[in-house]
Design an enzyme around this catalytic site. Sequence first.
Site, PDB file in Angstrom:
ATOM      1  N   HIS A  48      -2.953  34.294  -9.209  1.00 40.81           N
ATOM      2  CA  HIS A  48      -3.607  33.000  -9.378  1.00 40.81           C
ATOM      3  C   HIS A  48      -2.828  32.103 -10.334  1.00 40.81           C
ATOM      4  O   HIS A  48      -2.926  30.886 -10.281  1.00 40.81           O
ATOM      5  CB  HIS A  48      -5.021  33.170  -9.938  1.00 40.81           C
ATOM      6  CG  HIS A  48      -5.887  34.074  -9.138  1.00 40.81           C
ATOM      7  ND1 HIS A  48      -6.237  33.803  -7.839  1.00 40.81           N
ATOM      8  CD2 HIS A  48      -6.471  35.252  -9.441  1.00 40.81           C
ATOM      9  CE1 HIS A  48      -7.013  34.784  -7.376  1.00 40.81           C
ATOM     10  NE2 HIS A  48      -7.157  35.672  -8.335  1.00 40.81           N
ATOM     11  N   HIS A  67      -1.971  30.732 -20.132  1.00 39.25           N
ATOM     12  CA  HIS A  67      -1.588  30.653 -18.716  1.00 39.25           C
ATOM     13  C   HIS A  67      -1.527  29.179 -18.316  1.00 39.25           C
ATOM     14  O   HIS A  67      -1.844  28.296 -19.122  1.00 39.25           O
ATOM     15  CB  HIS A  67      -2.597  31.426 -17.856  1.00 39.25           C
ATOM     16  CG  HIS A  67      -3.957  30.844 -17.922  1.00 39.25           C
ATOM     17  ND1 HIS A  67      -4.919  31.297 -18.795  1.00 39.25           N
ATOM     18  CD2 HIS A  67      -4.533  29.799 -17.269  1.00 39.25           C
ATOM     19  CE1 HIS A  67      -6.001  30.568 -18.659  1.00 39.25           C
ATOM     20  NE2 HIS A  67      -5.802  29.644 -17.750  1.00 39.25           N
ATOM     21  N   THR A 105     -12.635  28.174 -15.734  1.00 44.74           N
ATOM     22  CA  THR A 105     -12.392  27.330 -14.551  1.00 44.74           C
ATOM     23  C   THR A 105     -12.133  28.157 -13.290  1.00 44.74           C
ATOM     24  O   THR A 105     -11.863  27.595 -12.236  1.00 44.74           O
ATOM     25  CB  THR A 105     -11.188  26.385 -14.778  1.00 44.74           C
ATOM     26  OG1 THR A 105     -10.000  27.177 -14.943  1.00 44.74           O
ATOM     27  CG2 THR A 105     -11.405  25.497 -15.996  1.00 44.74           C
ATOM     28  N   THR A 106     -12.189  29.470 -13.419  1.00 46.44           N
ATOM     29  CA  THR A 106     -12.057  30.360 -12.257  1.00 46.44           C
ATOM     30  C   THR A 106     -13.226  31.339 -12.260  1.00 46.44           C
ATOM     31  O   THR A 106     -13.873  31.526 -13.299  1.00 46.44           O
ATOM     32  CB  THR A 106     -10.748  31.176 -12.316  1.00 46.44           C
ATOM     33  OG1 THR A 106     -10.836  32.130 -13.378  1.00 46.44           O
ATOM     34  CG2 THR A 106      -9.530  30.289 -12.500  1.00 46.44           C
ATOM     35  N   HIS A 117      -3.533  26.663 -20.857  1.00 50.93           N
ATOM     36  CA  HIS A 117      -4.757  27.106 -21.524  1.00 50.93           C
ATOM     37  C   HIS A 117      -4.453  28.280 -22.448  1.00 50.93           C
ATOM     38  O   HIS A 117      -3.966  29.313 -21.983  1.00 50.93           O
ATOM     39  CB  HIS A 117      -5.791  27.551 -20.476  1.00 50.93           C
ATOM     40  CG  HIS A 117      -6.308  26.410 -19.660  1.00 50.93           C
ATOM     41  ND1 HIS A 117      -6.839  26.564 -18.400  1.00 50.93           N
ATOM     42  CD2 HIS A 117      -6.390  25.087 -19.957  1.00 50.93           C
ATOM     43  CE1 HIS A 117      -7.211  25.371 -17.947  1.00 50.93           C
ATOM     44  NE2 HIS A 117      -6.949  24.460 -18.866  1.00 50.93           N
ATOM     45  N   HIS A 156      -1.790  25.969 -15.102  1.00 52.20           N
ATOM     46  CA  HIS A 156      -2.269  25.435 -13.817  1.00 52.20           C
ATOM     47  C   HIS A 156      -1.307  24.291 -13.469  1.00 52.20           C
ATOM     48  O   HIS A 156      -1.088  23.406 -14.302  1.00 52.20           O
ATOM     49  CB  HIS A 156      -3.696  24.896 -13.958  1.00 52.20           C
ATOM     50  CG  HIS A 156      -4.678  25.936 -14.453  1.00 52.20           C
ATOM     51  ND1 HIS A 156      -5.436  26.711 -13.612  1.00 52.20           N
ATOM     52  CD2 HIS A 156      -4.999  26.320 -15.705  1.00 52.20           C
ATOM     53  CE1 HIS A 156      -6.191  27.534 -14.319  1.00 52.20           C
ATOM     54  NE2 HIS A 156      -5.945  27.313 -15.607  1.00 52.20           N
ATOM     55  N   GLU A 165      -6.086  20.621 -14.527  1.00 53.18           N
ATOM     56  CA  GLU A 165      -7.478  20.808 -14.132  1.00 53.18           C
ATOM     57  C   GLU A 165      -8.309  19.658 -14.674  1.00 53.18           C
ATOM     58  O   GLU A 165      -9.054  19.019 -13.945  1.00 53.18           O
ATOM     59  CB  GLU A 165      -7.988  22.153 -14.669  1.00 53.18           C
ATOM     60  CG  GLU A 165      -7.201  23.320 -14.116  1.00 53.18           C
ATOM     61  CD  GLU A 165      -8.046  24.561 -13.963  1.00 53.18           C
ATOM     62  OE1 GLU A 165      -8.361  25.183 -14.990  1.00 53.18           O
ATOM     63  OE2 GLU A 165      -8.391  24.894 -12.798  1.00 53.18           O
TER      64      GLU A 165
END
Length: 265
Positions: free
Chosen positions: A67, A95, A200-201, A120, A97, A107
């Site tokens: 992911h 991590h 957020t996941t 993040h 995005h 995000e």
Amino acid sequence: GNEWTYRGAKGPEHWHLDFPHCGGMKQSPISVATSEVIIDMERLTPIVFKNYDTSSSVDYTLENNGHTVQVDLNVKESEVTGGGLPGTFVAQQFHFHWGATDERGSEHDINGKHFPMEMHVVHYNAKYGNITSAINKDDGVAVLGFFFEIGRYNDHFQEIINHFRQIMYKNDMVDIKSMPLVQLMPAKLSKFYRYLGSLTTPPCYESVTWTLFNETIEIAEEQLVSFRTTVYENVKDDVNYGRDISDDFRMPQCLFRRRVYASHP
Ligand code: BO1
Ligand code: ZN
């Protein structure tokens, strides 16, 4: 089942079916409208960073989890407190995005402006002892969010990017040399936004005190291209192997009754 993705039948619109918290009313990310924020300089004093500048023996494990690209901090020594955070929070992992193109990837957005990447830094509340216990508690998690802008080549992130070829496929991991977290962050950290939200996941627990910093991190276009083209979302022998992990972001969620606060005018 426990699988989820960013598109198709297991995509964000369907997450709530397998993960009910994803259908909650305090979800993340959100769109920050700066005209609506409440300025609270009394409460949102500068965050105090402890051991963010230690170049000691802290070791990192870089991982492709299918992911995102995630860096686990194997020594838990960096902490944040103050800044209106509900306790002392211990850094556990960071991590990213990012998007397939420059105009998307973050995000969160500010007044509808999206950034090409968002980092993040995930912390757990020290009073819960570890991330597993903290992850579903109201005051369990603090995530520091940083936006990227395309600009100068970033030597510090390159040290991570240099190892992407060792984590091309899902579940690949490699131990890498650590670096002080402060080197990965912008110089000025006093201006930020604060709100209460979620992971957020999936499982989307509503356990996160979010901090989004105003100052961005510069990274070169060619370095973003490495994120977009070097790491794949499938395991090595999957028939679909070779699909990039780009566009690993969730759409902004409804604010409902929540307010966003600012540390600055
Ligand atoms: S995020 O920062 O809101 N994108 C985010 C999303 C999901 C997690 C963390 C941060 N997931 C959790 C897992 C835990 C794991 C923890 C730390 O990350 O649910 O099982 O221990 O890696
Ligand atoms: Zn994240």
